[in-house]
Design a protein around this motif. Structure first.
Motif, PDB file in Angstrom:
ATOM      1  N   THR A 321      29.744  20.133   8.105  1.00 13.83           N
ATOM      2  CA  THR A 321      29.004  19.180   8.024  1.00 13.83           C
ATOM      3  C   THR A 321      27.554  18.190   9.034  1.00 13.83           C
ATOM      4  O   THR A 321      26.953  17.707   8.606  1.00 13.83           O
ATOM      5  N   HIS A 324      23.364  21.633   8.570  1.00 10.95           N
ATOM      6  CA  HIS A 324      21.829  21.109   8.172  1.00 10.95           C
ATOM      7  C   HIS A 324      20.522  21.871   8.081  1.00 10.95           C
ATOM      8  O   HIS A 324      19.989  21.950   8.375  1.00 10.95           O
ATOM      9  N   ASP A 330      23.345  19.726   1.884  1.00  9.06           N
ATOM     10  CA  ASP A 330      23.644  18.726   2.678  1.00  9.06           C
ATOM     11  C   ASP A 330      24.409  17.084   1.723  1.00  9.06           C
ATOM     12  O   ASP A 330      25.637  16.755   2.170  1.00  9.06           O
ATOM     13  N   MET A 353      23.287  14.192  11.051  1.00  9.85           N
ATOM     14  CA  MET A 353      21.446  14.383  10.124  1.00  9.85           C
ATOM     15  C   MET A 353      20.711  13.895  10.697  1.00  9.85           C
ATOM     16  O   MET A 353      19.072  13.727  11.110  1.00  9.85           O
TER      17      MET A 353
END
Length: 466
Positions: A321, A324, A330, A353
């Motif tokens: 998670t 990236h 993602d 993110m």
């Protein structure tokens, strides 16, 4: 199937000399490249992972061996130099080794390309591999690394043209020649040249029925042409040829599930989904993970009850998670957070993110700013029931989404998402948008039962609101 691994002299004679005196190292280099291109583990050399270990043990100073080992870790998109200290050290050590080794210009360009890719500049990395191909058009590693880089950037014309430029320089006697067909076919299908793509894919399969990438390209031809029944028959009839190509087989099964979903054969699609999830748990491969996320989301848009499968899929995604590595990854990983109803994971992923795009530079950071964060926000809005907001977020991105990579078939998830959000929005202008998008979709692929179902729903929504 190529399995007569080339020694130092044979590589020299082919015009692609490798800077090592170890025949064992270059033979394993050949074995690894072959397994990478053909998507399967060769048991005679212990499979891909064992082959890499044997190659590096035979000559730890083998620059192209290190290029290959680190390049494969990067191209798999399961880790990066930001998420793996070992991979960062591997790339740093490769760069240092190259500066102290007597290597060719071609080998040095490979090192530069791997470093660019590792640093996040995928396009410049692909261009560097293309520079190699100008002088060495039969360098399969440069060709495949460039091909995969273009795929991650959504650059179909570049995938197509890169192969077309080198084809005249290859002869059928050159190892791995047949695999060029599948690669070229895939570039053709991604640029909507379906008849040519089918012809080339069939040639690849005539040369080598076990070419899972030619099989994969045929899946796309049949999907984009609305030939679902033929697609199911094709995959069923050739399953014994491609099912052993473990790195790609789950994705071909994913295509099989798309045909079933289109035809409302949901139980068959769910059976394939369960197999993909099972394989993904075992492999940890990012392709398996995004396929599981995509398929379960598509089925739920169709109204299919998927039980607690999202929980299993989220567990596959949980450690990624904050990676990236690709915006494409993602968005799919975020779907798993939403599907598992894990609000905390969703919030943390969005925060991560935003931090990534503010602190890092490179292709994916730029794409995160331009597309990724807004696209993810649209999925969150839809999950919260705010379909109008989802439409307003994703509609302006419609012609930008291609830049996050993947195939046309994979990105069709986002087209369907926009249509579903527009149909569920309370705004009449969004209902009108949905009808327009469906008319466009029907014009592009006439034999599309899913589109017909959505058009019927759009008509019902229109009639009920008037």
């Amino acid at each position: 199937m190529h399995c007569q691994w080339r020694d130092c002299k044979e590589w020299l004679d082919s015009g692609l000399p490798l800077s090592t005196t170890s025949n064992e190292a270059v033979k394993m280099y050949d074995a690894v490249v072959t397994q990478y291109v053909s998507w399967y583990d060769n048991d005679s050399v212990g499979g891909m992972e064992k082959s890499v270990e044997t190659m590096m043990a035979a000559d730890p100073q083998f620059v192209m061996g290190s290029v290959l080992a680190n390049g494969l870790d990067l191209i798999a998109t399961g880790q990066s130099i930001y998420t793996s200290a070992d991979l960062k050290k591997g790339v740093d050590d490769l760069v240092k080794l190259a500066t102290t080794s007597n290597i060719s210009q071609r080998e040095r360009q490979h090192v530069d390309a791997v470093k660019l890719f590792a640093d996040g500049d995928m396009l410049r990395a692909a261009n560097k591999w293309e520079d190699i191909l100008l002088d060495h058009p039969t360098d399969m590693l440069a060709l495949k690394f460039a091909h995969d880089s273009y795929f991650y950037l959504g650059q179909g014309p570049q995938m197509r043209d890169s192969i077309a430029r080198v084809l005249p320089h290859w002869k059928p006697t050159i190892p791995l020649y047949s695999y060029l067909m599948g690669m070229h076919s895939f570039g053709l299908v991604e640029t909507n040249l379906y008849d040519q793509a089918e012809k080339v894919a069939k040639k690849g399969l005539e040369l080598n029925p076990r070419d899972a990438w030619s099989t994969h390209s045929m899946c796309h031809v049949l999907e984009m042409g609305g030939r679902q029944v033929e697609g199911i028959s094709f995959l069923k009839g050739t399953e014994s040829d491609w099912a052993s190509c473990g790195y790609l087989a789950p994705h071909n099964y994913w295509h099989w599930a798309l045909y079933h979903t289109e035809r409302t054969e949901y139980e068959s699609a769910l059976g394939i989904l369960d197999d993909i999830i099972s394989r993904g748990k075992a492999s940890g491969a990012m392709l398996d993970i995004v396929d599981a996320c995509s398929l379960i989301y598509r089925l739920e848009m169709e109204g299919v009850k998927t039980g607690d499968r999202w929980n299993d899929v989220y567990e596959m995604c949980r450690s990624h998670t904050s990676d990236h590595i690709l915006v494409f990854n993602d968005v799919h990983i975020l779907m798993s957070c939403l599907g598992a109803k894990n609000k905390e994971a969703t919030i943390k992923m969005m925060e991560s993110m935003k931090q990534f795009v503010s602190e890092k530079v490179g292709t994916q950071s730029d794409l995160g700013k331009e597309v990724g964060i807004q696209l993810c926000a649209a999925f969150i809005a839809a999950d919260e029931g705010d379909y109008a907001k989802a439409v307003d977020l994703v509609h302006p991105l419609r012609y930008k989404i291609v830049t996050i990579g993947g195939s046309n078939a994979q990105r069709d998830l986002f087209n369907l998402f926009l249509i579903h959000a527009a149909l569920n929005s309370p705004k009449k202008e969004h209902h009108c948008l949905a009808r327009s998008l469906l008319a466009e979709r029907k014009a592009f692929k006439e034999n599309a039962p899913m589109t017909d179902r959505l058009m019927a729903k759009a008509l019902a929504v229109h009639q009920s609101s008037n």
